[in-house]
Design an enzyme around this catalytic site. Structure first.
Site, PDB file in Angstrom:
ATOM      1  N   ALA A   1      32.673  68.765   3.798  1.00 37.32           N
ATOM      2  CA  ALA A   1      32.761  67.629   4.720  1.00 37.32           C
ATOM      3  C   ALA A   1      33.330  66.441   3.968  1.00 37.32           C
ATOM      4  O   ALA A   1      32.879  66.117   2.863  1.00 37.32           O
ATOM      5  CB  ALA A   1      31.383  67.289   5.289  1.00 37.32           C
ATOM      6  N   ALA A   2      34.342  65.797   4.555  1.00 34.50           N
ATOM      7  CA  ALA A   2      34.978  64.632   3.939  1.00 34.50           C
ATOM      8  C   ALA A   2      34.978  63.482   4.934  1.00 34.50           C
ATOM      9  O   ALA A   2      34.426  63.583   6.035  1.00 34.50           O
ATOM     10  CB  ALA A   2      36.393  64.974   3.498  1.00 34.50           C
ATOM     11  N   SER A   3      35.595  62.372   4.541  1.00 34.84           N
ATOM     12  CA  SER A   3      35.551  61.167   5.376  1.00 34.84           C
ATOM     13  C   SER A   3      36.329  61.334   6.679  1.00 34.84           C
ATOM     14  O   SER A   3      35.991  60.721   7.687  1.00 34.84           O
ATOM     15  CB  SER A   3      36.096  59.970   4.596  1.00 34.84           C
ATOM     16  OG  SER A   3      37.422  60.223   4.174  1.00 34.84           O
ATOM     17  N   LEU A   4      37.379  62.167   6.667  1.00 34.38           N
ATOM     18  CA  LEU A   4      38.203  62.315   7.856  1.00 34.38           C
ATOM     19  C   LEU A   4      37.841  63.526   8.699  1.00 34.38           C
ATOM     20  O   LEU A   4      38.170  63.574   9.884  1.00 34.38           O
ATOM     21  CB  LEU A   4      39.687  62.397   7.472  1.00 34.38           C
ATOM     22  CG  LEU A   4      40.255  61.226   6.674  1.00 34.38           C
ATOM     23  CD1 LEU A   4      41.757  61.373   6.533  1.00 34.38           C
ATOM     24  CD2 LEU A   4      39.909  59.897   7.320  1.00 34.38           C
ATOM     25  N   GLY A   5      37.207  64.518   8.112  1.00 34.70           N
ATOM     26  CA  GLY A   5      36.875  65.709   8.870  1.00 34.70           C
ATOM     27  C   GLY A   5      36.100  66.703   8.028  1.00 34.70           C
ATOM     28  O   GLY A   5      35.702  66.405   6.900  1.00 34.70           O
ATOM     29  N   GLN A   6      35.879  67.885   8.594  1.00 37.13           N
ATOM     30  CA  GLN A   6      35.169  68.930   7.866  1.00 37.13           C
ATOM     31  C   GLN A   6      35.828  70.276   8.143  1.00 37.13           C
ATOM     32  O   GLN A   6      36.542  70.455   9.137  1.00 37.13           O
ATOM     33  CB  GLN A   6      33.694  68.956   8.248  1.00 37.13           C
ATOM     34  CG  GLN A   6      33.395  69.209   9.701  1.00 37.13           C
ATOM     35  CD  GLN A   6      31.941  68.900  10.039  1.00 37.13           C
ATOM     36  OE1 GLN A   6      31.364  67.940   9.519  1.00 37.13           O
ATOM     37  NE2 GLN A   6      31.344  69.708  10.913  1.00 37.13           N
ATOM     38  N   VAL A   7      35.576  71.244   7.243  1.00 34.71           N
ATOM     39  CA  VAL A   7      36.259  72.535   7.280  1.00 34.71           C
ATOM     40  C   VAL A   7      35.244  73.643   7.534  1.00 34.71           C
ATOM     41  O   VAL A   7      34.208  73.714   6.861  1.00 34.71           O
ATOM     42  CB  VAL A   7      37.005  72.787   5.954  1.00 34.71           C
ATOM     43  CG1 VAL A   7      37.668  74.156   5.968  1.00 34.71           C
ATOM     44  CG2 VAL A   7      38.051  71.708   5.715  1.00 34.71           C
TER      45      VAL A   7
ATOM     46  N   LYS B   1      39.978  73.055  10.248  1.00 35.28           N
ATOM     47  CA  LYS B   1      39.695  71.672   9.868  1.00 35.28           C
ATOM     48  C   LYS B   1      39.551  70.849  11.148  1.00 35.28           C
ATOM     49  O   LYS B   1      40.493  70.762  11.940  1.00 35.28           O
ATOM     50  CB  LYS B   1      40.831  71.140   8.994  1.00 35.28           C
ATOM     51  CG  LYS B   1      40.621  69.759   8.432  1.00 35.28           C
ATOM     52  CD  LYS B   1      41.783  69.410   7.502  1.00 35.28           C
ATOM     53  CE  LYS B   1      41.658  68.013   6.938  1.00 35.28           C
ATOM     54  NZ  LYS B   1      42.797  67.677   6.044  1.00 35.28           N
TER      55      LYS B   1
ATOM     56  N   ASP C   1      48.398  63.640  -3.380  1.00 36.78           N
ATOM     57  CA  ASP C   1      46.992  63.588  -3.801  1.00 36.78           C
ATOM     58  C   ASP C   1      46.599  64.910  -4.468  1.00 36.78           C
ATOM     59  O   ASP C   1      45.743  65.636  -3.968  1.00 36.78           O
ATOM     60  CB  ASP C   1      46.106  63.313  -2.570  1.00 36.78           C
ATOM     61  CG  ASP C   1      44.661  63.014  -2.956  1.00 36.78           C
ATOM     62  OD1 ASP C   1      44.430  62.593  -4.101  1.00 36.78           O
ATOM     63  OD2 ASP C   1      43.770  63.214  -2.109  1.00 36.78           O
TER      64      ASP C   1
END
Length: 569
Positions: free
Chosen positions: A146-152, A166, A301
Site C-alpha cells: 500500500a502506497a500514498s496513491l494506491g495499493q496492489v 493496482k 524513480d
C-alpha cells in the site's frame, strides 16, 4: 475470502485524518497553512541568538536545522498523498532547498495505511461495470503493498494468467484538487517574497509539480508508459518489463503481468540464489544509460523497490507512473554542454546552461562563472574512473544553491537516478564505479553528436575542430566590430566596472551619511521638546519627544546593520 486489512492503521498503528473518501476544504486549508506558518516561524527563529539556550553556536544551529528537517518529513507524511509525492519530488531539488531538508525528504517512506477491500470492489465496479468475480478467477483481498496513491493486489484472470491489480486510493483526485489550489497561493506568496522570491520561479515549480502529480494518478498514462518502456527493451534479453492488460485497465485501475523477483537491494537473497552481483550492478547502470542516452525515455524513480531480479538473472522493472523524456533539441544542447565541459570553457558552459534554461541570465554572472571554472578545474583533474556521480551532483547543487540556477526537473531526476543506481551498484559490488561503466556510452554519445572523441588522440580531428572554431569567429568578427563602432558613434556604448570593495565603501558612506541625518533630527527634536516643555506646551512637547525617540530607534537599527555588514567582510 480473508478478512480485509484495516483501513485506518499503518503497521505501527498510527492513524491519519486524510485517509478517507471525502475531504474538507476548510480543514485542509487550515492544516496546510498552519504547517507553512510554523515552518516560517522556525526559519525566523533559526537566526535569532536569543532563541538559543546559552547562546547561538554553529553546532546548535545545525542541530536545529536537522530537527526542523525531520519535522518537515513527518508533517508531510501526516498531510497525506499530495505532500508525500511533493516531498519525494523536492528530495531531488538540492538546488532549491538546504541539504538537511533534501536528505530527510529522501528518507520519506511511501508506506501508508491500506484502504478496505469494500472500497476496492466499489472502484472496480464503478470503472468496469462488473463485479470482481466476473472479471477475475481469484482476487486476494489483502494488498501486497500500500502506497500514498494506491495499493496492489495479486489476482488471476479468468483465462488463467497471474496478474497484479493496482487500485487508486479513493478520493485522490479530489484531494489533489483541494491541496494544489491551496499550494498555488503558497507558491504565489513565496514568489512575491523579497528574499525567497529572488532568482526562483516558484510558480514554474508549482506548474511542473501539478503536471507530474496529475500524470501519476492517471493509470491509463502509466499503462502507456509501461508499453513504451517494454518496447524499448524488447531486444535486450537481460531486461524484463511486465505487459499491460488493457481490458482490465482504467484511469483508476491498472492490471499488469505478475513478474515476481528478488528486490535488487536484498543482497544476501541474491547471493543465496547464486546470482552474479557484479554483473547485476553493471546491468543496472547499463539499463539506465540506455534509457537516457539511447531512448530519451527513462524511469524517473528507479529506487530499489522498483527494480527486481528474476531467478535467471534478468532485471525486472516496476512502477511507470513517473517517467522522464529528453527531447532531441535538449539532447543537442546537452551535447554542446558536454563538449564545453571537456574543454574546461566556463564561459561556454554558462552560455549552454542559459540556453538549456538551467541558469537565469542576471546582470552579473561573474560569480557563477568563477564557481563553474573552479568546479571544472577540480573535476577534470581527476581520472575518469575516480569520479563519483554523487560527488559531481553534490558539487553542482552546492554551486547552484542560492544562485540563479533553475535546474529542469528532467536534469534533477537523471542526477538522482544516477546517484541512486550508483549506491545500489556499490551495495552489489564494493568495487563498482558508475562512471567507469558510463565511459563507453559517453564516447558513443560524443561520436553520435559528431564531436571529436578526446580519448582517441586524433590530432587531425582536434585541429579540424579548432580551425572551424577560429574560422567561425573570424567570419563574425567584422560584424561585431561594426556594431561596436555604431554604438560608439551613437553614444550608446556604456562601460560598466564593478568592484566589490568600492561598492562596500560607497554603501558604508551612504549609511554613515544617513546616520548623521538621524543624529541631527534626534538633536533637533530633543531641543524642540525641551523648549516646548519649559514653556508648558506639554502636548506638543510630547509629540516632539516621540519623534526624537522614533529617530533614535532608526539610528540604533542602522548601527546594528552597519556592525553586521562589517563583520561579513
Amino acid at each position: 475470502m480473508s478478512t480485509p486489512i484495516s483501513a485506518s492503521l499503518t503497521p505501527t498503528g498510527k492513524s491519519y485524518r486524510w485517509n478517507r473518501e471525502r475531504y474538507s476544504k476548510t480543514r485542509r486549508f487550515f492544516d496546510i497553512w498552519f504547517f507553512v506558518w510554523r515552518f516560517l516561524f522556525g526559519r525566523w527563529l533559526l537566526t535569532k541568538s536569543w532563541s538559543y539556550w546559552g547562546g547561538m553556536t554553529d553546532a546548535k544551529r545545525a542541530a536545529r536545522r536537522r530537527a526542523q528537517a525531520i519535522w518537515i518529513r513527518e508533517t508531510f507524511l501526516d498531510l497525506g498523498p499530495t505532500f508525500i509525492k511533493l516531498g519525494q519530488l523536492f528530495s531531488t531539488r538540492a538546488d532549491l532547498f538546504p541539504s538537511e531538508y533534501v536528505e530527510e525528504l529522501s528518507k520519506l517512506q511511501d508506506r501508508v495505511p491500506a484502504f478496505s477491500y469494500e472500497l476496492v470492489e466499489k472502484i472496480i465496479y464503478e470503472d468496469f461495470g462488473r463485479h470482481i468475480p466476473e472479471l477475475f478467477r481469484s482476487f486476494d483481498p489483502i494488498p501486497m503493498a500500500a502506497a500514498s496513491l494506491g495499493q496492489v493486489h495479486k489476482a488471476q484472470l479468468l483465462s488463467g494468467e497471474e496478474v497484479v491489480v493496482k487500485v487508486q486510493r479513493p478520493g485522490l483526485r479530489q484531494l489533489f484538487d483541494i491541496d494544489l489550489a491551496i499550494l498555488k497561493g503558497i507558491a504565489q506568496y513565496f514568489q512575491n517574497h523579497p528574499k525567497w522570491g529572488q532568482g526562483r520561479d516558484w510558480m514554474g515549480i508549482y506548474d511542473e509539480c501539478c503536471r507530474i502529480l496529475y500524470e501519476e494518478i492517471d493509470y491509463l498514462n502509466e499503462g502507456r508508459n509501461a508499453d513504451t518502456f517494454r518496447r524499448n527493451f524488447r531486444d535486450r534479453e537481460w531486461a524484463c518489463v511486465p505487459r499491460v492488460y488493457w481490458r482490465y485497465t482504467s484511469r483508476r485501475v491498472l492490471t499488469l503481468e505478475y513478474l515476481p523477483g528478488i528486490k535488487i537491494s536484498h543482497y544476501e537473497a541474491l547471493e543465496a540464489a547464486g546470482l552474479d552481483r557484479k554483473r547485476l550492478a553493471e546491468l543496472g547502470a547499463k539499463a539506465y544509460l540506455y534509457q537516457v542516452l539511447n531512448d530519451g525515455f527513462f524511469h524517473a524513480d528507479p529506487h530499489p523497490g522498483n527494480i527486481a531480479v528474476s531467478p535467471n538473472g534478468q532485471l525486472i522493472f516496476y512502477d511507470f507512473g513517473m517517467m522522464g523524456r529528453i527531447q532531441p533539441v535538449t539532447r543537442d544542447k546537452l551535447l554542446k554542454t558536454f563538449l564545453s565541459i571537456a574543454q574546461r570553457d566556463a564561459e561556454q558552459v554558462v552560455q549552454c546552461l542559459v540556453e538549456l534554461g538551467a541558469l537565469v541570465p542576471t546582470g552579473d554572472l561573474g560569480p557563477v562563472r568563477r564557481s563553474i571554472q573552479y568546479l571544472l578545474d577540480n573535476f577534470m583533474n581527476q581520472s575518469f574512473e575516480a569520479q563519483s556521480v554523487a560527488q559531481i551532483s553534490d558539487d553542482l547543487y552546492e554551486i547552484a544553491y542560492d544562485q540563479p540556477f533553475r535546474f529542469p526537473a528532467t536534469f534533477t531526476f537523471v542526477m538522482r537516478a544516477f546517484s541512486t543506481l550508483e549506491g545500489v551498484g556499490k551495495g552489489l559490488d564494493k568495487d563498482f564505479n558508475f562512471m567507469q561503466v558510463a565511459q563507453p556510452f559517453a564516447t558513443e554519445l560524443m561520436t553520435n553528436g559528431n564531436f571529436p572523441d578526446p580519448s582517441n588522440g586524433s590530432l587531425f580531428s582536434e585541429l579540424s575542430r579548432q580551425a572551424a572554431q577560429v574560422g567561425s569567429s573570424a567570419i563574425g568578427l567584422p560584424r561585431r566590430l561594426e556594431e561596436v563602432l555604431d554604438k560608439l558613434e551613437n553614444g550608446d556604448l556604456r562601460l560598466r566596472v564593478r568592484s566589490s570593495e568600492s561598492d562596500r565603501i560607497l554603501r558604508r558612506l551612504s549609511n554613515i551619511n544617513l546616520g548623521l541625518n538621524y543624529v541631527v533630527l534626534i538633536g533637533s527634536f530633543s531641543l524642540v521638546a525641551t523648549i516646548l516643555l519649559v514653556n508648558q506646551y506639554l502636548l506638543l512637547a510630547g509629540v516632539a519627544a516621540a519623534l526624537a525617540v522614533w529617530f533614535g530607534l532608526l539610528y540604533w537599527r542602522l548601527m546594528l546593520k552597519l556592525d553586521k555588514y562589517e563583520k561579513m567582510f
